[in-house]
Design a protein around this motif. Structure first.
Motif, PDB file in Angstrom:
ATOM      1  N   THR A  12      72.986  33.730 -14.379  1.00  0.00           N
ATOM      2  CA  THR A  12      72.363  33.094 -15.535  1.00  0.00           C
ATOM      3  C   THR A  12      72.623  31.593 -15.508  1.00  0.00           C
ATOM      4  O   THR A  12      71.754  30.786 -15.825  1.00  0.00           O
ATOM      5  CB  THR A  12      72.958  33.671 -16.842  1.00  0.00           C
ATOM      6  N   GLU A  13      73.829  31.262 -15.082  1.00  0.00           N
ATOM      7  CA  GLU A  13      74.208  29.851 -15.107  1.00  0.00           C
ATOM      8  C   GLU A  13      73.355  29.013 -14.159  1.00  0.00           C
ATOM      9  O   GLU A  13      72.837  27.967 -14.529  1.00  0.00           O
ATOM     10  CB  GLU A  13      75.675  29.724 -14.704  1.00  0.00           C
ATOM     11  N   SER A  14      73.169  29.500 -12.933  1.00  0.00           N
ATOM     12  CA  SER A  14      72.361  28.710 -12.011  1.00  0.00           C
ATOM     13  C   SER A  14      70.887  28.741 -12.433  1.00  0.00           C
ATOM     14  O   SER A  14      70.148  27.800 -12.187  1.00  0.00           O
ATOM     15  CB  SER A  14      72.554  29.194 -10.573  1.00  0.00           C
ATOM     16  N   GLY A  15      70.470  29.828 -13.122  1.00  0.00           N
ATOM     17  CA  GLY A  15      69.119  29.861 -13.674  1.00  0.00           C
ATOM     18  C   GLY A  15      68.922  28.747 -14.682  1.00  0.00           C
ATOM     19  O   GLY A  15      67.940  28.016 -14.633  1.00  0.00           O
ATOM     20  N   ALA A  16      69.902  28.588 -15.573  1.00  0.00           N
ATOM     21  CA  ALA A  16      69.825  27.529 -16.578  1.00  0.00           C
ATOM     22  C   ALA A  16      69.819  26.159 -15.913  1.00  0.00           C
ATOM     23  O   ALA A  16      69.092  25.256 -16.322  1.00  0.00           O
ATOM     24  CB  ALA A  16      71.009  27.654 -17.546  1.00  0.00           C
ATOM     25  N   THR A  17      70.620  26.014 -14.872  1.00  0.00           N
ATOM     26  CA  THR A  17      70.679  24.736 -14.167  1.00  0.00           C
ATOM     27  C   THR A  17      69.334  24.407 -13.516  1.00  0.00           C
ATOM     28  O   THR A  17      68.887  23.273 -13.531  1.00  0.00           O
ATOM     29  CB  THR A  17      71.795  24.764 -13.100  1.00  0.00           C
ATOM     30  N   ALA A  18      68.683  25.441 -12.986  1.00  0.00           N
ATOM     31  CA  ALA A  18      67.371  25.221 -12.368  1.00  0.00           C
ATOM     32  C   ALA A  18      66.350  24.755 -13.403  1.00  0.00           C
ATOM     33  O   ALA A  18      65.576  23.833 -13.162  1.00  0.00           O
ATOM     34  CB  ALA A  18      66.894  26.511 -11.688  1.00  0.00           C
ATOM     35  N   VAL A  19      66.381  25.380 -14.602  1.00  0.00           N
ATOM     36  CA  VAL A  19      65.471  24.969 -15.670  1.00  0.00           C
ATOM     37  C   VAL A  19      65.737  23.515 -16.037  1.00  0.00           C
ATOM     38  O   VAL A  19      64.823  22.708 -16.210  1.00  0.00           O
ATOM     39  CB  VAL A  19      65.652  25.888 -16.918  1.00  0.00           C
ATOM     40  N   GLU A  20      67.028  23.180 -16.127  1.00  0.00           N
ATOM     41  CA  GLU A  20      67.412  21.826 -16.496  1.00  0.00           C
ATOM     42  C   GLU A  20      66.928  20.808 -15.468  1.00  0.00           C
ATOM     43  O   GLU A  20      66.436  19.742 -15.820  1.00  0.00           O
ATOM     44  CB  GLU A  20      68.936  21.772 -16.575  1.00  0.00           C
ATOM     45  N   SER A  21      67.052  21.144 -14.177  1.00  0.00           N
ATOM     46  CA  SER A  21      66.650  20.149 -13.190  1.00  0.00           C
ATOM     47  C   SER A  21      65.119  20.046 -13.119  1.00  0.00           C
ATOM     48  O   SER A  21      64.588  18.983 -12.824  1.00  0.00           O
ATOM     49  CB  SER A  21      67.281  20.452 -11.827  1.00  0.00           C
ATOM     50  N   THR A  22      64.414  21.114 -13.456  1.00  0.00           N
ATOM     51  CA  THR A  22      62.955  21.020 -13.563  1.00  0.00           C
ATOM     52  C   THR A  22      62.578  20.070 -14.695  1.00  0.00           C
ATOM     53  O   THR A  22      61.712  19.209 -14.544  1.00  0.00           O
ATOM     54  CB  THR A  22      62.336  22.416 -13.853  1.00  0.00           C
ATOM     55  N   ARG A  23      63.231  20.228 -15.826  1.00  0.00           N
ATOM     56  CA  ARG A  23      62.929  19.367 -16.982  1.00  0.00           C
ATOM     57  C   ARG A  23      63.320  17.912 -16.671  1.00  0.00           C
ATOM     58  O   ARG A  23      62.600  16.985 -17.055  1.00  0.00           O
ATOM     59  CB  ARG A  23      63.684  19.898 -18.217  1.00  0.00           C
ATOM     60  N   THR A  24      64.427  17.734 -15.968  1.00  0.00           N
ATOM     61  CA  THR A  24      64.838  16.372 -15.588  1.00  0.00           C
ATOM     62  C   THR A  24      63.760  15.735 -14.714  1.00  0.00           C
ATOM     63  O   THR A  24      63.378  14.575 -14.926  1.00  0.00           O
ATOM     64  CB  THR A  24      66.189  16.394 -14.836  1.00  0.00           C
ATOM     65  N   ALA A  25      63.251  16.490 -13.731  1.00  0.00           N
ATOM     66  CA  ALA A  25      62.217  15.953 -12.839  1.00  0.00           C
ATOM     67  C   ALA A  25      60.951  15.606 -13.626  1.00  0.00           C
ATOM     68  O   ALA A  25      60.326  14.565 -13.410  1.00  0.00           O
ATOM     69  CB  ALA A  25      61.901  16.972 -11.742  1.00  0.00           C
ATOM     70  N   GLU A  26      60.622  16.489 -14.581  1.00  0.00           N
ATOM     71  CA  GLU A  26      59.433  16.292 -15.400  1.00  0.00           C
ATOM     72  C   GLU A  26      59.548  15.020 -16.257  1.00  0.00           C
ATOM     73  O   GLU A  26      58.653  14.172 -16.280  1.00  0.00           O
ATOM     74  CB  GLU A  26      59.358  17.504 -16.327  1.00  0.00           C
ATOM     75  N   LEU A  27      60.689  14.887 -16.940  1.00  0.00           N
ATOM     76  CA  LEU A  27      60.882  13.718 -17.811  1.00  0.00           C
ATOM     77  C   LEU A  27      60.992  12.446 -16.988  1.00  0.00           C
ATOM     78  O   LEU A  27      60.484  11.389 -17.367  1.00  0.00           O
ATOM     79  CB  LEU A  27      62.125  13.906 -18.694  1.00  0.00           C
ATOM     80  N   SER A  28      61.656  12.535 -15.845  1.00  0.00           N
ATOM     81  CA  SER A  28      61.826  11.372 -14.997  1.00  0.00           C
ATOM     82  C   SER A  28      60.475  10.864 -14.503  1.00  0.00           C
ATOM     83  O   SER A  28      60.198   9.648 -14.525  1.00  0.00           O
ATOM     84  CB  SER A  28      62.741  11.745 -13.825  1.00  0.00           C
ATOM     85  N   SER A  29      59.602  11.774 -14.108  1.00  0.00           N
ATOM     86  CA  SER A  29      58.307  11.336 -13.605  1.00  0.00           C
ATOM     87  C   SER A  29      57.420  10.811 -14.741  1.00  0.00           C
ATOM     88  O   SER A  29      56.741   9.792 -14.592  1.00  0.00           O
ATOM     89  CB  SER A  29      57.690  12.484 -12.788  1.00  0.00           C
ATOM     90  N   ALA A  30      57.477  11.448 -15.922  1.00  0.00           N
ATOM     91  CA  ALA A  30      56.708  10.935 -17.067  1.00  0.00           C
ATOM     92  C   ALA A  30      57.216   9.546 -17.488  1.00  0.00           C
ATOM     93  O   ALA A  30      56.425   8.655 -17.813  1.00  0.00           O
ATOM     94  CB  ALA A  30      56.792  11.907 -18.239  1.00  0.00           C
ATOM     95  N   LEU A  31      58.528   9.367 -17.433  1.00  0.00           N
ATOM     96  CA  LEU A  31      59.114   8.084 -17.818  1.00  0.00           C
ATOM     97  C   LEU A  31      58.677   6.976 -16.861  1.00  0.00           C
ATOM     98  O   LEU A  31      58.287   5.875 -17.290  1.00  0.00           O
ATOM     99  CB  LEU A  31      60.647   8.213 -17.844  1.00  0.00           C
ATOM    100  N   THR A  32      58.720   7.264 -15.564  1.00  0.00           N
ATOM    101  CA  THR A  32      58.293   6.274 -14.571  1.00  0.00           C
ATOM    102  C   THR A  32      56.831   5.880 -14.804  1.00  0.00           C
ATOM    103  O   THR A  32      56.480   4.692 -14.798  1.00  0.00           O
ATOM    104  CB  THR A  32      58.466   6.844 -13.144  1.00  0.00           C
ATOM    105  N   GLY A  33      55.981   6.889 -15.043  1.00  0.00           N
ATOM    106  CA  GLY A  33      54.562   6.623 -15.288  1.00  0.00           C
ATOM    107  C   GLY A  33      54.345   5.789 -16.536  1.00  0.00           C
ATOM    108  O   GLY A  33      53.527   4.857 -16.558  1.00  0.00           O
ATOM    109  N   LEU A  34      55.091   6.103 -17.572  1.00  0.00           N
ATOM    110  CA  LEU A  34      54.947   5.410 -18.842  1.00  0.00           C
ATOM    111  C   LEU A  34      55.416   3.954 -18.749  1.00  0.00           C
ATOM    112  O   LEU A  34      54.760   3.037 -19.258  1.00  0.00           O
ATOM    113  CB  LEU A  34      55.771   6.173 -19.889  1.00  0.00           C
TER     114      LEU A  34
END
Ligand SMILES: *Cc1c(COP(=O)(O)O)cnc(C)c1O
Length: 249
Positions: free
Chosen positions: A3-25
């Motif tokens: 479960t823990e690494s599952g949560a970490t994977a979700v977190e790093s997906t969201r980090t990648a998503e926010l990071s790319s939206a932030l760069t674009g913005l």
């Protein structure tokens, strides 16, 4: 997978998503500035995190953001309490604010963008005074006056004719600092002439109150027009965070 690494994977997906939206913005803000010969350093991006979890704010903090906009006292208060370990964080209240929430907002907000009446300003001044006495804050509250650009008082904002009196009232309040203006253009109209009117109101305000330099204008859909007309702070939710689960305006 645990479960823990599952949560970490979700977190790093969201980090990648926010990071790319932030760069674009940030690129979008920069090109809007260049197009009118403005220095991008003059325009602050205020991420609007209402309806999104504290974990998103933590990710954005990790990506270098320090200021965040929230629009509801209860939701913001809970996030502020859970993110106390982020020592450089600063909170902006940008949504409509009832007087009975002023005392609570005065405990967590560094700035309020939605002050539109003397009664609200007086309540915030008293709230900041109480929070200072209780050792809960040590700095005055930055106040941006929200101006109404339509003729619908139901949507918030002071009528332009009443702006000078309200600005004088805020400037004289012991625990408030008049920092500038905020406005939201009416829905379904070309924002360009609205931001032009706002810029004129800001110039007049600056003549009386040179410290009121902030112009909080522009959101996901209209930030280029706002930057053309002098915005110093764009409040962006959707273009950074994604669609909100429920609409709030
Ligand atoms: C929600 C909100 C925003 C962000 O709007 P988006 O269109 O999602 O960028 C900006 N300003 C205020 C006052 C808001 O309530």
């Amino acid at each position: 997978m645990t479960t823990e690494s599952g949560a970490t994977a979700v977190e790093s997906t969201r980090t990648a998503e926010l990071s790319s939206a932030l760069t674009g913005l940030l690129a979008r803000i920069e090109s809007a500035c260049r197009a009118v010969g403005r220095d991008p350093a003059e325009v602050k991006l205020l991420p609007v995190t209402k309806f999104f979890p504290a974990s998103d704010i933590e990710i954005l903090y990790g990506l270098g953001r320090r200021e965040f906009g929230e629009s509801r006292d209860q939701e913001a208060g809970a996030k502020v309490a859970s993110l106390g370990h982020l020592s450089q964080i600063r909170w902006h209240m940008i949504g409509r604010l009832q007087r009975n929430k002023a005392k609570s907002v005065a405990r967590w907000a560094d700035a309020v963008h939605s002050v539109d009446s003397e009664r609200l300003a007086t309540a915030l001044d008293a709230g900041v005074g109480a929070a200072r006495d209780a050792g809960e804050r040590d700095v005055p509250l930055q106040v941006l006056i929200q101006v109404s650009l339509d003729r619908d008082p139901g949507r918030g904002g002071v009528a332009p004719a009443d702006l000078p009196a309200l600005a004088a009232h805020v400037a004289e309040s012991a625990n408030l600092q008049l920092a500038g203006l905020m406005a939201i253009p009416p829905l379904d109209v070309d924002p360009e002439p609205e931001f032009a009117r706002l810029a004129t109101l800001h110039e007049r305000l600056l003549a009386e109150h040179p410290q009121a330099r902030e112009l909080s204008a522009g959101m996901s859909g209209d930030l280029e027009a706002a930057i053309r007309h002098g915005s110093t702070c764009v409040r962006v939710g959707t273009a950074l965070m994604g669609a909100r689960p429920i609409t709030s305006r």
